[in-house]
Design a protein around this motif. Structure first.
Motif, PDB file in Angstrom:
ATOM      1  N   VAL A  55       0.605  -1.108  -0.028  1.00 25.27           N
ATOM      2  CA  VAL A  55      -0.032  -0.018   0.065  1.00 25.27           C
ATOM      3  C   VAL A  55       0.861   1.152  -0.157  1.00 25.27           C
ATOM      4  CG1 VAL A  55      -1.925   1.244   1.338  1.00 25.27           C
ATOM      5  CG2 VAL A  55      -1.508  -1.266   1.517  1.00 25.27           C
ATOM      6  N   THR A  56       0.627   2.237  -0.686  1.00 27.43           N
ATOM      7  CA  THR A  56       1.282   3.239  -0.729  1.00 27.43           C
ATOM      8  C   THR A  56       1.058   4.227   0.571  1.00 27.43           C
ATOM      9  OG1 THR A  56      -0.444   4.252  -2.105  1.00 27.43           O
ATOM     10  CG2 THR A  56       1.564   3.696  -3.360  1.00 27.43           C
ATOM     11  N   PRO A  57       1.624   5.110   1.060  1.00 25.35           N
ATOM     12  CA  PRO A  57       1.313   5.882   2.126  1.00 25.35           C
ATOM     13  C   PRO A  57      -0.086   6.385   2.068  1.00 25.35           C
ATOM     14  CG  PRO A  57       3.356   6.249   1.673  1.00 25.35           C
ATOM     15  CD  PRO A  57       2.819   5.654   0.474  1.00 25.35           C
ATOM     16  N   LEU A  58      -0.905   6.188   3.371  1.00 21.38           N
ATOM     17  CA  LEU A  58      -2.350   6.915   3.329  1.00 21.38           C
ATOM     18  C   LEU A  58      -2.283   8.300   3.795  1.00 21.38           C
ATOM     19  CD1 LEU A  58      -3.141   3.847   5.668  1.00 21.38           C
ATOM     20  CD2 LEU A  58      -3.811   4.196   3.362  1.00 21.38           C
ATOM     21  N   TYR A  59      -2.982   8.790   3.102  1.00 19.36           N
ATOM     22  CA  TYR A  59      -3.207  10.358   3.324  1.00 19.36           C
ATOM     23  C   TYR A  59      -4.050  10.526   4.450  1.00 19.36           C
ATOM     24  CZ  TYR A  59      -3.786  15.339   2.318  1.00 19.36           C
ATOM     25  OH  TYR A  59      -3.863  16.800   2.331  1.00 19.36           O
ATOM     26  N   ARG A  60      -3.750  11.239   5.393  1.00 18.75           N
ATOM     27  CA  ARG A  60      -4.755  11.928   6.400  1.00 18.75           C
ATOM     28  C   ARG A  60      -5.375  10.615   7.055  1.00 18.75           C
ATOM     29  NH1 ARG A  60      -7.121  17.408   4.422  1.00 18.75           N
ATOM     30  NH2 ARG A  60      -5.188  18.574   4.764  1.00 18.75           N
ATOM     31  N   PHE A  61      -4.741   9.776   7.357  1.00 17.26           N
ATOM     32  CA  PHE A  61      -5.285   8.431   8.285  1.00 17.26           C
ATOM     33  C   PHE A  61      -4.816   8.989   9.707  1.00 17.26           C
ATOM     34  CE2 PHE A  61      -6.451   4.128   8.878  1.00 17.26           C
ATOM     35  CZ  PHE A  61      -5.763   3.634   9.822  1.00 17.26           C
ATOM     36  N   GLN A  62      -5.923   8.794  10.573  1.00 16.66           N
ATOM     37  CA  GLN A  62      -5.701   9.031  12.031  1.00 16.66           C
ATOM     38  C   GLN A  62      -5.923   7.797  12.602  1.00 16.66           C
ATOM     39  OE1 GLN A  62      -7.784  12.350  11.527  1.00 16.66           O
ATOM     40  NE2 GLN A  62      -6.207  13.878  11.907  1.00 16.66           N
ATOM     41  N   HIS A  63      -5.128   7.479  13.617  1.00 11.29           N
ATOM     42  CA  HIS A  63      -5.348   6.276  14.549  1.00 11.29           C
ATOM     43  C   HIS A  63      -6.472   6.554  15.668  1.00 11.29           C
ATOM     44  CE1 HIS A  63      -1.389   4.974  12.906  1.00 11.29           C
ATOM     45  NE2 HIS A  63      -2.054   3.684  13.211  1.00 11.29           N
ATOM     46  N   GLY A  64      -6.700   8.098  15.756  1.00 12.59           N
ATOM     47  CA  GLY A  64      -7.623   8.270  16.711  1.00 12.59           C
ATOM     48  C   GLY A  64      -9.029   8.236  16.215  1.00 12.59           C
ATOM     49  N   HIS A  65      -9.360   8.070  14.900  1.00 13.29           N
ATOM     50  CA  HIS A  65     -10.463   7.947  14.507  1.00 13.29           C
ATOM     51  C   HIS A  65     -10.984   6.671  13.728  1.00 13.29           C
ATOM     52  CE1 HIS A  65     -10.143  12.506  13.226  1.00 13.29           C
ATOM     53  NE2 HIS A  65      -9.910  12.166  14.332  1.00 13.29           N
ATOM     54  N   LEU A  66     -10.320   5.723  14.592  1.00  8.92           N
ATOM     55  CA  LEU A  66     -10.755   4.214  13.900  1.00  8.92           C
ATOM     56  C   LEU A  66     -12.312   3.581  13.991  1.00  8.92           C
ATOM     57  CD1 LEU A  66      -7.843   1.976  15.419  1.00  8.92           C
ATOM     58  CD2 LEU A  66      -8.287   3.141  13.560  1.00  8.92           C
ATOM     59  N   LYS A  67     -13.053   4.346  15.120  1.00  8.35           N
ATOM     60  CA  LYS A  67     -14.408   4.164  15.252  1.00  8.35           C
ATOM     61  C   LYS A  67     -15.070   4.859  14.034  1.00  8.35           C
ATOM     62  CE  LYS A  67     -16.182   2.910  19.701  1.00  8.35           C
ATOM     63  NZ  LYS A  67     -14.671   2.521  20.208  1.00  8.35           N
ATOM     64  N   THR A  68     -14.626   5.923  13.498  1.00  9.49           N
ATOM     65  CA  THR A  68     -15.473   6.499  12.647  1.00  9.49           C
ATOM     66  C   THR A  68     -15.144   5.793  11.103  1.00  9.49           C
ATOM     67  OG1 THR A  68     -14.430   8.571  13.463  1.00  9.49           O
ATOM     68  CG2 THR A  68     -15.752   8.991  11.555  1.00  9.49           C
ATOM     69  N   TYR A  69     -13.968   5.280  11.090  1.00  6.87           N
ATOM     70  CA  TYR A  69     -13.386   4.370   9.985  1.00  6.87           C
ATOM     71  C   TYR A  69     -14.435   3.255   9.953  1.00  6.87           C
ATOM     72  CZ  TYR A  69      -9.580   7.646   9.556  1.00  6.87           C
ATOM     73  OH  TYR A  69      -8.510   8.780   9.564  1.00  6.87           O
ATOM     74  N   SER A  70     -14.720   2.519  10.917  1.00  4.03           N
ATOM     75  CA  SER A  70     -15.239   1.559  11.144  1.00  4.03           C
ATOM     76  C   SER A  70     -16.808   1.693  10.435  1.00  4.03           C
ATOM     77  CB  SER A  70     -15.565   0.598  12.564  1.00  4.03           C
ATOM     78  OG  SER A  70     -14.598   1.061  13.155  1.00  4.03           O
ATOM     79  N   ARG A  71     -17.481   2.769  10.952  1.00  4.30           N
ATOM     80  CA  ARG A  71     -18.861   3.071  10.645  1.00  4.30           C
ATOM     81  C   ARG A  71     -18.761   3.206   8.979  1.00  4.30           C
ATOM     82  NH1 ARG A  71     -19.364   6.070  15.541  1.00  4.30           N
ATOM     83  NH2 ARG A  71     -18.886   7.980  14.153  1.00  4.30           N
ATOM     84  N   GLN A  72     -17.824   4.041   8.644  1.00  2.00           N
ATOM     85  CA  GLN A  72     -17.923   4.389   7.308  1.00  2.00           C
ATOM     86  C   GLN A  72     -17.459   3.299   6.167  1.00  2.00           C
ATOM     87  OE1 GLN A  72     -14.457   7.313   6.623  1.00  2.00           O
ATOM     88  NE2 GLN A  72     -15.908   8.865   7.328  1.00  2.00           N
ATOM     89  N   LEU A  73     -16.683   2.466   6.732  1.00  4.32           N
ATOM     90  CA  LEU A  73     -16.570   1.140   5.898  1.00  4.32           C
ATOM     91  C   LEU A  73     -17.818   0.309   6.030  1.00  4.32           C
ATOM     92  CD1 LEU A  73     -14.805  -0.524   4.055  1.00  4.32           C
ATOM     93  CD2 LEU A  73     -13.850  -1.516   6.143  1.00  4.32           C
ATOM     94  N   ALA A  74     -18.646   0.133   7.063  1.00  7.22           N
ATOM     95  CA  ALA A  74     -19.829  -0.493   7.040  1.00  7.22           C
ATOM     96  C   ALA A  74     -20.738  -0.114   6.157  1.00  7.22           C
ATOM     97  CB  ALA A  74     -20.193  -0.835   8.602  1.00  7.22           C
ATOM     98  N   ALA A  75     -20.877   1.299   6.233  1.00  7.17           N
ATOM     99  CA  ALA A  75     -21.801   2.027   5.315  1.00  7.17           C
ATOM    100  C   ALA A  75     -21.518   1.674   3.796  1.00  7.17           C
ATOM    101  CB  ALA A  75     -21.754   3.494   5.733  1.00  7.17           C
ATOM    102  N   PHE A  76     -20.312   1.918   3.452  1.00  8.74           N
ATOM    103  CA  PHE A  76     -19.706   1.497   2.217  1.00  8.74           C
ATOM    104  C   PHE A  76     -20.132   0.160   1.638  1.00  8.74           C
ATOM    105  CE2 PHE A  76     -17.459   2.238  -1.655  1.00  8.74           C
ATOM    106  CZ  PHE A  76     -16.735   1.039  -1.785  1.00  8.74           C
ATOM    107  N   LEU A  77     -19.850  -0.759   2.666  1.00 13.00           N
ATOM    108  CA  LEU A  77     -20.018  -2.154   2.221  1.00 13.00           C
ATOM    109  C   LEU A  77     -21.737  -2.390   2.342  1.00 13.00           C
ATOM    110  CD1 LEU A  77     -17.608  -4.168   4.447  1.00 13.00           C
ATOM    111  CD2 LEU A  77     -17.739  -3.906   2.248  1.00 13.00           C
TER     112      LEU A  77
END
Lengths: 355, 441, 188
Positions: free
Chosen positions: A80-102
């Motif tokens: 994977v190339t480097p991720l832009y603006r990935f924050q370890h503090g926002h993992l919960k948000t990412y979970s929700r976003q990925l679930a919604a996307f799926l």
């Protein structure tokens, strides 16, 4: 590329100074031409890893349950190339976003494996204790669960897919050269159906503007893994060293060469600068030693069968510590030497990355 | 009962394609032609299964008949299973005269003695092979038709091919077979594979060893168009030599399909560049497996392209010579091989007698003679005894062999009918040019 | 004889001979098929798996103007065989009459160490290193054309140019670390 050119000199100069035998590593130049294929003489010089640290054992007691989850199955590797603006503090948000996307993809009819009725839940967790230096980002573990609506609340959720992003033992100089907003987690391991993997990758690409690609483990890296794992036999038994070559005959032929762990280990020790005493061993392993080890194995084989193994390709290495296949599939069976294996794989990923 | 029938049929149909189902039903011949034609083969398999079950109900066909259907299918398509070859040792005097009906009776009787509940079905196929299907049960349960063992045996040959036998059932099976065929023991021949015809051919040396003549083009040349005079291969001779060596070791025509060959090596590590390992006392233990869809073909091709250096290693050429695909190589074995190479021509001649006699005996076992033929006694003997007899034969002066009939007797073929004797002589002396002893009374 | 020498025979008029050495004996056939179709010069192609060449062909063999080593980078044996063959080549050939052509340089699974080894080999011997694609007819045609350019010069069919002169322009160069450092200093 500008921010990079200005710091281009420091990696070179620092590498030129570090002539000592221990850990010397560099990548293909991050100056300009990025292609791992074409060479512009003078500017791009690829310095290969000729020396690695011998595997260090990490005790099982220190492992946390998240780390143990990494040992469970066989993973498919990608870089994977480097991720832009990935924050370890926002993992919960990412979970929700990925679930919604799926869910939205499922409604579009793309995600066929998921099933229309089950509810999806995505979890992003941090796996602590893997990062080796301060510059490295922590490992992130992703799981996709599904639960049918008819199931009772106590029923365990079925894990449809799991994967993790990691960076273990990446070159600190390279990591320092990355601009502020980028997080480097170059190794992506996925386990599950192809369809879901593609969807997760698509979401990452969309959200963090990164690029995925298949990470194959070429034969030299497989040789490194074989040598490093054999080196561990003195401390943890590897039970047997199994190597698989594929030879280009009509029809294609596979040669499976499985050796007894003790014998392989003795051969390895005899190759490692014979006469080296325990005290002098600074724990570094050189490429010539690996080449010598394999030359010995191939000559033993040739003496009996008169078949030239170099005509084929090494496609798989497996021991009790894990198994690695040429197509980029890896399984780590033993926690003790996980870090070393992952360091090698991270380096492969960093090298294969187009940036 | 019904459930078992349904289960069996369902499982069977699942493994077959529609075309094979058609042909198998025809071969089975339990359903009338109208019934067979009433089946609509374009429907999905579960529909067909239901229809077949109905037809079986109509005709009163039970589990026994379904197992018969399965047997017909397996005889027609034996390559779906993994077969293991076994060799029967030490034939008793009347081993060669065992007749089919005799064998059937004996086998059923012996196996029934050894294990109470067992279901046996024996069928003779057109190519002289006897097929046996065995479903094993035990004291507390009925025979399990879902995991049958199949055995193939050619009467008058010492080989048996078995599939799907477990470690529990193997000793019982071998005991029954040995008693029914009048041999004294059975051992693993070290050969296994999916293709039954291939392993049978390899063991009984039935495949053709075609040796290429000098006029064959090397594999990589253009044999279709005239070679361009401006292009020339420098090393034609070497490629021809490789072709010769490859064909000598493996044969020139289509090769029997073996899927893998396994060697367990326990030899010492010898390398000039690595003193420490060379001085090590213990052997370097490893297992090497060669895998391919047709391993002999792959090895031959690799010899042609130079991946395998010629002359070929004896380990590889012994696959087809010895008819095995599982080998254990130790240092002692290798040393013997090396001594064998260094033996003079004179010693080679001694072995020739034994080798030719064995070859002739193998040929005899596959022929149908008009009258009784007695094989040389030396065939069924232990290696040491064979060597002793050979030595005695060797000690006799060649020119006056007729005067010492006792020495020749163990090596002699005895024929009762002149016609058989003549057939034997033509084959052995004229065609194959073997050195054997034969007599006619 | 065991060592091939470049100037031991007389040349033919308007003809050029090339020796293609390849362990797999696969690409060389395709290249030869294209090269013999050349009209301006009569091209004679000799194919070999490795050196040394059999002595009995010596009287019939024309003077070899160019020796091309075809190396498949995906096979370690290919490189080893080429290296072993080099010992049987006379020194005179290394003045522009030897060329390396590699295939599969773009393969994703190629270990970079092998590429570096080939480059070091070519640069150590001051020979050109050409990259070719052997799977398509176009690739084969392109490779053949490039070889013909060098062959014509090596056979003396191009006036005012010699093989040595051409090789100075086309040979592979792998700079040492100090040279690279100097380049960068100069650049910045």
């Amino acid at each position: 590329m500008d921010p990079k050119t200005s710091v281009a000199r420091s990696p070179f100069s620092s590498v030129v100074q570090r002539r000592s035998k221990s850990y010397r590593q560099s990548y293909r130049s991050y100056v300009g031409t990025m292609s791992h294929l074409a060479y512009t003489p003078g500017f791009t010089k690829r310095r290969l890893t000729t020396c690695r640290l011998a595997p260090k054992r990490c005790s099982t007691a220190e492992m946390n349950p998240e780390q143990r989850a990494l040992l469970v199955r066989e993973w498919q590797l990608s870089y994977v190339t480097p991720l832009y603006r990935f924050q370890h503090g926002h993992l919960k948000t990412y979970s929700r976003q990925l679930a919604a996307f799926l869910v939205s993809e499922r409604q579009r009819g793309v995600a066929a494996e998921v099933g229309l009725e089950s509810t999806l839940r995505v979890t992003f967790t941090l796996v602590a204790g893997m990062a080796q230096t301060e510059e490295e980002a922590d490992t992130v573990f992703i799981k996709i669960h599904s639960k049918t609506p008819l199931a009772l609340p106590d029923d365990p959720q079925k894990v449809l897919w799991s994967g993790w992003l990691t960076c273990v033992g990446g070159d600190p100089d390279y990591l320092r050269t990355l601009p502020e907003d980028f997080v480097c987690l170059p190794l992506f391991c996925s386990g599950g159906t192809e369809g879901l993997t593609a969807l997760v990758k698509a979401w990452f690409q969309r959200t963090f503007d990164c690029c995925f690609g298949l990470l194959e483990i070429n034969s030299v890296n497989l040789q490194w893994l074989a040598a490093l794992w054999t080196d561990c036999h003195a401390r943890t038994s590897i039970k047997q060293l199994k190597l698989v070559w594929s030879l280009p005959a009509e029809p294609p032929m596979e040669v499976i060469y499985a050796m007894h762990a003790q014998d392989a280990s003795e051969l390895w020790r005899s190759v490692r600068q014979p006469g080296l005493r325990e005290e002098e061993d600074d724990g570094s392993v050189g490429l010539e030693e690996v080449a010598c080890f394999f030359k010995g194995l191939k000559s033993h084989f040739y003496r009996h069968f008169r078949v030239e193994l170099p005509a084929g390709r090494l496609t798989q290495v497996s021991t009790a510590l894990g198994s690695a296949k040429h197509g980029g599939r890896i399984k780590i069976s033993n926690s003790s030497y996980m870090i070393t294996t992952l360091t090698l794989l991270t380096e492969c990923a960093l090298l294969k990355m187009p940036i | 009962m019904d459930d078992l029938r349904r289960h069996l049929l369902k499982r069977l149909i699942r493994t077959m394609t529609i075309q094979t189902l058609k042909t198998t039903l025809r071969l089975w011949a339990r359903l009338s032609v109208e019934q067979q034609e009433s089946l609509d083969f374009t429907k999905p398999k579960y529909v067909l299964t239901e229809r077949l079950l109905d037809l079986c109900e109509e005709s009163g066909l039970g589990v026994k008949h379904i197992t018969e259907l399965e047997m017909v299918y397996v005889i027609d398509h034996p390559n779906q299973r993994q077969w293991h070859a076994y060799e029967l040792l030490e034939a008793a005097d009347d081993a060669l005269s065992v007749e089919l009906s005799n064998f059937k009776e004996q086998f059923k009787a012996h196996l029934a003695e050894l294990i109470r509940r067992v279901s046996i079905r024996i069928k003779k196929h057109t190519d002289e092979a006897v097929w046996i299907r065995i479903a094993w049960g035990d004291r507390s349960s009925r025979p399990n038709h879902l995991k049958p063992t199949y055995v193939v045996h050619h009467l008058q040959t010492p080989y048996v091919f078995i599939t799907n036998s477990t470690s529990k059932t193997m000793p019982l099976l071998s005991q029954a077979l040995v008693l029914a065929t009048r041999y004294s023991s059975m051992k693993d021949a070290g050969l296994s594979g999916r293709n039954l015809a291939a392993i049978r051919g390899l063991l009984m040396k039935q495949f053709q060893q075609v040796f290429p003549s000098k006029h064959l083009q090397p594999l990589q040349g253009d044999n279709q168009t005239k070679p361009n005079p401006q292009m020339e291969c420098e090393q034609d001779e070497q490629s021809e030599k490789r072709l010769q060596a490859a064909c000598e070791a493996f044969g020139g025509g289509t090769l029997p399909e073996l899927q893998k060959v396994t060697y367990t090596l326990e030899t010492k590590f010898k390398d000039k560049t690595n003193q420490i390992m060379t001085e090590r006392e213990q052997p370097f233990r490893c297992t090497v497996t060669f895998k391919s869809s047709n391993i002999l073909e792959s090895l031959r091709h690799s010899a042609l392209t130079g991946i395998t250096s010629t002359p070929l290693s004896p380990l590889l050429s012994s696959i087809s010579q010895k008819g095995r695909n599982v080998f254990l190589i130790t240092d002692k074995g290798k040393t013997e091989d090396q001594i064998g190479k260094k033996r003079g021509l004179r010693n080679l001649a001694d072995d020739v007698f034994l080798k030719d006699t064995i070859e002739a005996a193998a040929w005899c076992q596959l022929q149908t003679f008009t009258d009784h033929v007695s094989l040389p006694i030396v065939i069924g003997m232990e290696g040491a005894e064979q060597q002793a007899l050979l030595a005695e034969l060797k000690s006799v002066d060649r020119s006056c062999l007729e005067e010492s009939p006792n020495r020749i007797e163990p090596f002699q073929f005895f024929f009762n009918s002149k016609k058989d004797y003549e057939m034997f002589c033509v084959e052995m002396f004229d065609r194959r040019k073997l050195k054997v002893f034969a007599s006619w009374e | 004889m065991s060592v091939l020498r470049p100037l031991s025979k007389l040349p033919d008029i308007n003809a050029a001979s090339v020796l293609l050495v390849e362990n797999e004996e696969d690409f060389q056939q395709k290249l030869a098929g294209v090269m013999v179709k050349e009209k301006s010069v009569m091209v004679k192609v000799r194919l070999a798996k490795s050196l040394p060449l059999p002595a009995k062909n010596e009287p019939n063999r024309p003077r070899i103007d160019l020796v091309v080593f075809l190396i498949n980078l995906m096979s370690e044996l290919s490189l080893q065989s080429a290296e072993a063959s080099l010992k049987h080549l006379g020194q005179g050939y290394f003045l522009g009459k030897v060329c390396f052509m590699v295939t599969n340089a773009r393969h994703a699974a190629l270990p970079a160490e092998r590429m570096v080894a080939v480059r070091k080999l070519a640069s150590g011997l001051r020979c050109p290193l050409l990259y070719a694609e052997d799977q398509t007819p176009d690739g084969v045609t392109n490779a053949a054309e490039r070889l013909l350019v060098i062959l014509r010069v090596a056979a003396g069919c191009v006036p005012m140019t010699t093989a040595l002169f051409l090789s100075n322009l086309t040979s592979c160069i792998v700079p040492t670390e100090e040279e690279e450092q100097q380049n960068l200093d100069f650049d910045a």
